[in-house]
Design a protein around this motif. Structure first.
Motif, PDB file in Angstrom:
ATOM      1  N   TYR A 252      51.112  55.434  34.338  1.00 37.11           N
ATOM      2  CA  TYR A 252      50.999  53.725  33.295  1.00 37.11           C
ATOM      3  C   TYR A 252      49.540  53.048  33.541  1.00 37.11           C
ATOM      4  CZ  TYR A 252      53.434  50.550  30.390  1.00 37.11           C
ATOM      5  OH  TYR A 252      52.986  49.287  29.305  1.00 37.11           O
ATOM      6  N   ALA A 253      49.046  52.880  34.362  1.00 39.75           N
ATOM      7  CA  ALA A 253      48.707  52.045  35.280  1.00 39.75           C
ATOM      8  C   ALA A 253      46.723  52.310  34.761  1.00 39.75           C
ATOM      9  CB  ALA A 253      48.518  51.681  36.995  1.00 39.75           C
ATOM     10  N   TYR A 254      47.104  54.083  34.995  1.00 45.46           N
ATOM     11  CA  TYR A 254      45.398  54.002  34.705  1.00 45.46           C
ATOM     12  C   TYR A 254      45.637  54.308  32.984  1.00 45.46           C
ATOM     13  CZ  TYR A 254      41.197  57.103  34.605  1.00 45.46           C
ATOM     14  OH  TYR A 254      40.181  57.870  33.852  1.00 45.46           O
ATOM     15  N   ASN A 255      46.166  54.381  32.458  1.00 43.81           N
ATOM     16  CA  ASN A 255      46.322  54.399  30.712  1.00 43.81           C
ATOM     17  C   ASN A 255      46.327  53.298  30.230  1.00 43.81           C
ATOM     18  OD1 ASN A 255      46.099  57.667  30.212  1.00 43.81           O
ATOM     19  ND2 ASN A 255      48.378  57.571  30.309  1.00 43.81           N
TER      20      ASN A 255
ATOM     21  N   ASN B 138      44.242  53.788  45.892  1.00 41.09           N
ATOM     22  CA  ASN B 138      43.120  52.475  45.515  1.00 41.09           C
ATOM     23  C   ASN B 138      43.003  53.235  43.658  1.00 41.09           C
ATOM     24  OD1 ASN B 138      42.183  55.403  45.528  1.00 41.09           O
ATOM     25  ND2 ASN B 138      40.227  54.784  46.537  1.00 41.09           N
ATOM     26  N   ILE B 139      43.502  53.312  43.240  1.00 38.83           N
ATOM     27  CA  ILE B 139      43.931  53.708  41.503  1.00 38.83           C
ATOM     28  C   ILE B 139      44.496  52.436  41.120  1.00 38.83           C
ATOM     29  CG2 ILE B 139      44.385  55.283  39.626  1.00 38.83           C
ATOM     30  CD1 ILE B 139      45.729  57.440  41.555  1.00 38.83           C
ATOM     31  N   LEU B 140      45.401  52.194  42.035  1.00 38.93           N
ATOM     32  CA  LEU B 140      45.621  50.809  41.584  1.00 38.93           C
ATOM     33  C   LEU B 140      44.447  49.340  41.173  1.00 38.93           C
ATOM     34  CD1 LEU B 140      49.083  49.910  43.816  1.00 38.93           C
ATOM     35  CD2 LEU B 140      48.565  51.075  40.804  1.00 38.93           C
ATOM     36  N   ALA B 141      43.731  49.597  42.014  1.00 42.71           N
ATOM     37  CA  ALA B 141      42.571  48.631  41.608  1.00 42.71           C
ATOM     38  C   ALA B 141      40.932  49.470  41.133  1.00 42.71           C
ATOM     39  CB  ALA B 141      41.850  48.128  43.250  1.00 42.71           C
TER      40      ALA B 141
END
Lengths: 294, 297
Positions: A252-255, B138-141
């Protein structure tokens, strides 16, 4: 020999390069994310963005049709279902592999852990192919059995089911190895004593096996829950989140960032997830530390 | 009938009855294990079948493991075909994974040594920060990284990827090697110290040679991390010439045209996955102990 003061500086000499790099490459981006989450950075304000206060957080938590809660809840359910299935299968397989009279143990064990050896993005893409509506082997099998084809990758419910199947496939080997290691460390005399007392297999499992493997199993389960909660590859590569309908927190964060280009909103979401993870990690550290002192 | 026998059998655990029960139990175990083994290797077998299947995948609905008409053309096409970028992607992957490994080892080994052998101000705090960072995906950043990489004009460059990966691997390298250094007996170094050897000399002449296996395993992990990473790579590269292998394979599979691309993907992914699987099976022991080290304590 060097002076005392010089000796005191040695560790800093050894650690500084790595620490500088770590602060620039790891810690700075985290703080930069937090900063971005308070701005209006998006497709139109990519270069010129301004601070807008808590707007993004308010939007994440109160509007967007409650998507935040749906995604978090879905991630928790996803984690729980995965863990229950994984632990049951892994435990069952480990118990079977631990049977004394069993032959070909080594080769069976190796074959069973093969899924672990495949790079996970390749596994996810292979499963995506296997679940393909028209050409995937799963639907071909179903139609050979006279059943109708299932829209695995385009319906939210089946999308989640397919993702769970793929993730279980991916994750069982690790859990199985943990269970097997724990089982093998149990002293046989316990079971022999139980046999003399006339205990059933059921009793032996719940009164000898379970308590004795718990110390090894619990940390592995905790580790796996974090990994499953943070899972990205399977959901993203197989269903791409289906426009929010199969998204877990990471996808979700990525999209939100790279499909809808809403960078600051995605950052606000990420920061919230970051703090949830941070809280859980610290809680876990505290609990295990308390365990160690006892 | 049989149920009755089962019910009473543990009371009469002698003679042929017990042997039959054992036999049934064992056969059942083999059956269940066989079923799960099939499930475990089915996707791998299927991708292999696809990769050597000469007939059109769209039209075949056969379930044969060995296809009727076999071919190695898909392998030839992915490697040497007119539109193939395989070796370019391979080169990019090796550069990125190699540079990441080199950088994180260079920086991480010295730091790990200091964290293991010295007690200095800030040590505890930093170790705790490492633990927390280890839990941070680190995907969150990724937005912040994307902004930084764009600002530095490093989009569509391999350096951009190396920068991101090195950050991710550094914490792991320090943590892993510190754990190993902790297990090395300090007496040897103490003796050398008394003989007047400098810390640098002890580190390079005693500790590093002793740690060769641990450093090799850590290097392998770092290399694998770079070799398998695709999220940052697919986000930060749009130019086919900069793709790493994972992004290349993903783009094949994502490009539609299932009939043409799927067998190519199958062949390519096997070429990429088989070496990884071999390394994994060889490193099985250290991998498993590495993963469970912190947890079983």
């Amino acid at each position: 020999m060097k002076s005392k003061a010089a000796r005191k500086l040695i560790p800093y000499f050894y650690t500084t390069p790595a620490m500088v790099v770590m602060f620039i490459l790891v810690i700075y981006p985290i703080f930069f994310s937090i900063y971005i989450s308070f701005t209006n950075m998006n497709m139109y304000h990519w270069k010129k963005y301004n601070l807008i206060g808590f707007d993004n957080y308010i939007r994440v938590l109160t509007s967007l049709d409650g998507e935040f809660y749906a995604v978090v809840l879905r991630t928790i359910i996803w984690t729980v279902i995965n863990l229950v299935i994984q632990v049951s299968i892994a435990m069952g397989l480990a118990l079977l592999l631990n049977i004394k009279e069993l032959k070909f143990k080594g080769i069976m064990r190796t074959l069973l852990i093969l899924p672990w050896a495949v790079p996970s993005y390749i596994s996810a893409l292979i499963w995506k192919g296997m679940f393909n509506h028209d050409f995937g082997i799963i639907n071909i099998l179903l139609s050979k059995l006279g059943l109708s084809k299932i829209p695995w990758l385009t319906s939210p419910v089946y999308g989640m089911a397919a993702s769970i199947i793929a993730n279980v496939w991916l994750a069982v080997p690790f859990m199985m190895i943990v269970c097997l290691g724990a089982l093998q460390s149990i002293d046989h005399t316990y079971y022999e004593a139980a046999d003399i007392d006339g205990a059933t297999g059921f009793h032996k499992f719940f009164y000898i096996t379970m308590p004795l493997i718990k110390p090894a199993l619990v940390p592995a389960v905790i580790l796996t829950s974090f990994v499953t909660f943070k899972q990205f590859d399977i959901i993203y590569l197989m269903t791409n989140g289906l426009g929010g309908k199969t998204d877990v927190v990471m996808t979700y964060a990525y999209n939100k960032a790279f499909t809808s280009s809403n960078y600051s909103l995605s950052s606000a979401f990420s920061v919230i997830i970051f703090f949830i993870l941070l809280g859980l990690t610290i809680l876990n550290m505290r609990l295990t530390k308390a365990d160690k002192e006892v | 009938m049989e149920k009755v026998i089962y019910k009473n059998s543990y009371a009469v655990k002698t003679g042929p009855k017990r042997r039959t029960r054992k036999f049934i139990k064992l056969s059942l175990a083999y059956c269940v294990l066989a079923a799960f083994i099939v499930a475990a290797i089915l996707p791998i077998v299927w991708i292999f079948t696809t990769s050597i299947n000469a007939s059109n995948t769209l039209l075949t609905t056969s379930l044969d493991i060995i296809p009727e008409k076999m071919t190695l053309n898909h392998y030839k096409n992915i490697l040497f075909g007119p539109n193939s970028n395989f070796f370019l992607w391979l080169k990019n992957s090796i550069i990125v994974a190699g540079a990441t490994t080199g950088l994180s080892l260079m920086l991480g080994t010295t730091a790990a040594y200091a964290f293991s052998r010295f007690r200095f101000k800030g040590r505890k705090t930093l170790l705790n920060i490492f633990l927390l960072l280890n839990a941070f995906p680190n995907i969150l950043a990724i937005v912040a990284y994307y902004k930084i990489i764009t600002t530095l004009n490093l989009v569509n460059t391999l350096i951009g990827l190396v920068i991101v990966y090195t950050g991710g691997q550094l914490v792991f390298t320090i943590w892993n090697l510190k754990g190993y250094f902790d297990t090395l007996p300090y007496e040897i170094e103490e003796a050398a110290l008394i003989d007047g050897a400098s810390v640098l000399k002890i580190f390079t002449k005693i500790v590093l040679p002793l740690s060769r296996p641990a450093i090799a395993v850590t290097a392998m992990f770092s290399f694998m991390a770079g070799w398998n990473e695709y999220i940052f790579a697919m986000t930060f590269t749009t130019n086919k010439g900069i793709f790493t292998l994972p992004v290349g394979l993903w783009s094949l599979q994502n490009a539609g045209n299932y009939a043409q691309n799927w067998p190519l993907f199958a062949a390519g992914s096997l070429i990429v996955a088989v070496p990884v699987m071999i390394v994994f099976l060889l490193l099985q022991k250290s991998l498993i102990s590495g993963l469970t080290l912190g947890s079983t304590k």
